[in-house]
Design a protein around this motif. Structure first.
Motif: not given
Length: 176
Positions: A85-92
């Motif tokens: 989840a954190q990886w997706i948030v960081l990329k968004t």
């Protein structure tokens, strides 16, 4: 006909994402963490089918999976879901404050469960910041972050700080 079918399938999958997420969320709220996992996994799968493997739309499913795993004491598994989840948030670049609040709350609760109180407090403070931006300072969503911070300070035997945060929570609840 082809675009109609695409539209129908997208609409159907979106409905399945919402339905399975609500079912998983209901099980988590009821403390039925084991039952929440299959529904959350289906929500994740339908989200991937509907929006793709890197979409911010996957984050709510990862958060429910992490919360259920934490509730079952599977902290390593919870950390893996939160990392996704954190990886997706960081990329968004345009991730909502509400999603970021929920992510940091889950991270704070995970670190509290692991006994890493400093990291927990950092994420819970970040949760409060994003919740305040999304919902306002006197919203129930924001007061949840204060409540969890108070619990961490309580576990650290820092009663003055815990009491002041519990007071903040109770004063916020008057606005509900």
């Amino acid at each position: 006909v082809f675009s109609f079918m695409q539209s129908y399938l997208f609409s159907r999958n979106k409905h399945l994402v919402d339905f399975t997420h609500k079912v998983a969320q209901k099980f988590v709220f009821e403390g039925k963490h084991e039952e929440a996992i299959p529904a959350a996994l289906h929500s994740l799968r339908f989200s991937i089918d509907t929006c793709g493997p890197d979409s911010v739309e996957l984050v709510p499913a990862y958060l429910i999976l992490a919360e259920a795993s934490t509730g079952l004491g599977r902290l390593t598994q919870a950390e893996e879901y939160l990392s996704q989840a954190q990886w997706i948030v960081l990329k968004t670049s345009d991730c909502s404050n509400g999603i970021q609040s929920k992510l940091h709350r889950n991270l704070g609760l995970l670190y509290a469960a692991k006994g890493n109180f400093e990291e927990s407090l950092y994420h819970l403070a970040t949760d409060i910041y994003f919740a305040s931006c999304a919902f306002g300072t006197h919203d129930i969503s924001t007061s949840g972050g204060y409540f969890h911070m108070a619990n961490v300070f309580f576990r650290q035997n820092k009663m003055d700080i815990a009491d002041s945060l519990y007071t903040e929570v109770s004063s916020t609840s008057k606005f509900i």
